[in-house]
Design a protein around this motif. Structure first.
Motif, PDB file in Angstrom:
ATOM      1  N   UNK A   1       0.816  -1.211   0.000  1.00 58.05           N
ATOM      2  CA  UNK A   1       0.000   0.000   0.000  1.00 58.05           C
ATOM      3  C   UNK A   1       0.848   1.258   0.000  1.00 58.05           C
ATOM      4  N   UNK A   2       2.165   1.084  -0.066  1.00 63.68           N
ATOM      5  CA  UNK A   2       3.129   2.181  -0.160  1.00 63.68           C
ATOM      6  C   UNK A   2       2.922   3.279   0.881  1.00 63.68           C
ATOM      7  N   UNK A   3       2.840   2.858   2.157  1.00 64.54           N
ATOM      8  CA  UNK A   3       2.968   3.793   3.265  1.00 64.54           C
ATOM      9  C   UNK A   3       4.450   4.121   3.371  1.00 64.54           C
ATOM     10  N   UNK A   4       4.767   5.362   3.789  1.00 61.50           N
ATOM     11  CA  UNK A   4       6.175   5.731   3.876  1.00 61.50           C
ATOM     12  C   UNK A   4       6.891   4.888   4.938  1.00 61.50           C
ATOM     13  N   UNK A   5       8.023   4.285   4.519  1.00 62.28           N
ATOM     14  CA  UNK A   5       8.699   3.337   5.409  1.00 62.28           C
ATOM     15  C   UNK A   5       9.266   4.030   6.651  1.00 62.28           C
ATOM     16  N   UNK A   6       9.867   5.201   6.454  1.00 63.73           N
ATOM     17  CA  UNK A   6      10.447   5.917   7.588  1.00 63.73           C
ATOM     18  C   UNK A   6       9.397   6.260   8.621  1.00 63.73           C
ATOM     19  N   UNK A   7       8.230   6.773   8.163  1.00 64.44           N
ATOM     20  CA  UNK A   7       7.164   7.135   9.095  1.00 64.44           C
ATOM     21  C   UNK A   7       6.648   5.900   9.803  1.00 64.44           C
ATOM     22  N   UNK A   8       6.530   4.795   9.068  1.00 66.87           N
ATOM     23  CA  UNK A   8       6.040   3.543   9.649  1.00 66.87           C
ATOM     24  C   UNK A   8       6.871   3.169  10.870  1.00 66.87           C
TER      25      UNK A   8
END
Lengths: 154, 260
Positions: B177-184
């Motif tokens: 779903x391409x959530x931002x990895x850093x924010x995750x």
């Protein structure tokens, strides 16, 4: 009783996996790696109203997180909220005339303390206090003022 | 009327007697810790049969639970434009609740029922009385290693479940779903506290492991030694241990995370 080395190996593997998972959670999922082991110093700030600020809320300067709130108490004499802030020891050059304000991250986000550095040559030390503070903005008060102003204009 | 009263009295007496028997049984089983120190291979054998053999179902369910959490969380959070909080949501729900609870439920179904059936059949085929004839204490020899193996392996299984679940949530959230990895990861790390969340989750799973092991072993030991009795005891194990895991979870959550 016969002894099976395969079984020993598999049990060892299982225990190692479990402990590995614990370490993964401690270091990757939680904040253990980031804040808890670093040296820090405490400062306090008095606010007329600390709003929705909570223990562990972030404290930042110029958007960079440098510490966290460790305690919020109520002062019976001055009727103010006394917020205790823990700041990492490496950020030890905050001027002592810095000001602290409570902001909200986004419209509905959590509240945090932002410290605006002043121009003084002396720095904040352990147990020193920030004198210049700005309270949290309570949304209802702002809306109330807006409505009163709109009513007065008519 | 008298008959009803008699039945009520008998049920009360029986259940009280059973509680008492189970308490003595537990104390006896716990006192076998010295025998385990003398014969660690007994514990290792049980760690294999309750821990290693449960690992597969725990890993696979953890992966799928994490993936479903990622998917459902994404749909709800994206309505508020808060997809970045997906990591916190997945990790908090896994580490605090789903990890300990679901792994304890799976453990009760997979290992608890097997323990009850095994011990019930040992009793039915008079292996336990045989041991007593040879002056071997069956509780210390049979029950204690299984009890401690459960108490040790459930927290490890819960930790594996939560970690795999977080990785599953990461696979779906960041990969699909391409959530931002850093924010995750960063939101997860700043909002999950080691002592408040992870240590409490582990304490929960130790309690659950203890409870499931106690119920499973006692039901097996106390089973009526017939094929019907063993099957009933197995059913009771799964039902009672699932129920007590869920009830205890509520109590522990209220104690740990509430501000009471």
């Amino acid at each position: 009783m016969q002894h099976s080395y395969t079984q020993d190996t598999l049990v060892g593997l299982f225990v190692a996996c479990g402990i590995g998972a614990l370490f993964f959670m401690a270091l990757q999922v939680s904040n253990l790696g980031a804040y808890n082991h670093q040296e820090s110093y405490l400062i306090t700030a008095r606010f007329e109203n600390s709003g929705g600020l909570k223990v562990k809320s972030p404290v930042s300067v110029a958007g960079v997180r440098i510490g966290r709130v460790t305690a919020i108490t109520f002062d019976l004499q001055s009727y103010e909220s006394v917020v205790e802030i823990q700041i990492e020891a490496k950020y030890n050059t905050l001027p002592d005339d810095s000001s602290a304000s409570i902001f909200t991250a986004g419209l509905l986000g959590e509240q945090y303390i932002s410290i605006e550095p002043g121009g003084s040559e002396t720095y904040l030390e352990n147990n020193s206090e920030i004198d210049l503070t700005q309270s949290a903005i309570v949304l209802e008060e702002v809306i109330g003022q807006f409505l009163f102003k709109a009513a007065a204009d008519e | 009327m008298i008959y009803l009263l008699q039945r009520l009295g008998r049920t009360t007496c029986n259940s009280l007697a059973k509680t008492g028997r189970s308490a003595f049984f537990l104390a006896h089983g716990l006192s076998g810790v010295t025998d385990i120190a003398l014969r660690p291979y007994l514990l290792i054998k049980q760690l294999y049969s309750v821990g290693v053999l449960t690992l597969l179902i725990i890993t696979i369910s953890g992966l799928f639970v994490g993936m479903v959490l990622g998917l459902q969380g994404y749909y709800t959070l994206s309505d508020f434009g808060a997809e970045e909080s997906l990591g916190v949501m997945v990790a908090a729900s896994l580490v605090r609740e789903l990890g300990p609870v679901v792994s304890a439920l799976l453990f009760a179904g997979r290992a608890g029922s097997a323990l009850t059936a095994e011990i019930g059949l040992m009793k039915a085929t008079e292996q336990l009385s045989g041991m007593e004839m040879m002056a071997v204490d069956p509780i210390k020899r049979i029950i204690s290693p299984r009890l401690f193996a459960c108490i040790l392996s459930v927290p490890l299984l819960a930790a594996i479940f939560s970690s795999i679940g977080v990785i599953g949530g990461h696979l779906v959230g960041v990969g699909m779903l391409s959530v931002d990895e850093g924010a995750f990861w960063s939101q997860m790390q700043s909002n999950i506290d080691f002592y408040d969340d992870i240590v409490n989750g582990i304490i929960k799973s130790v309690v659950f492991g203890f409870m499931v092991a106690w119920i499973a072993l006692f039901e097996g030991y106390d089973a009526v030694p017939t094929s019907e009795g063993v099957s009933r005891a197995t059913t009771r194990t799964v039902v009672n241990s699932s129920f007590s895991v869920l009830a205890l979870d509520f109590i522990l959550t209220a104690l740990m995370f509430g501000d009471i």
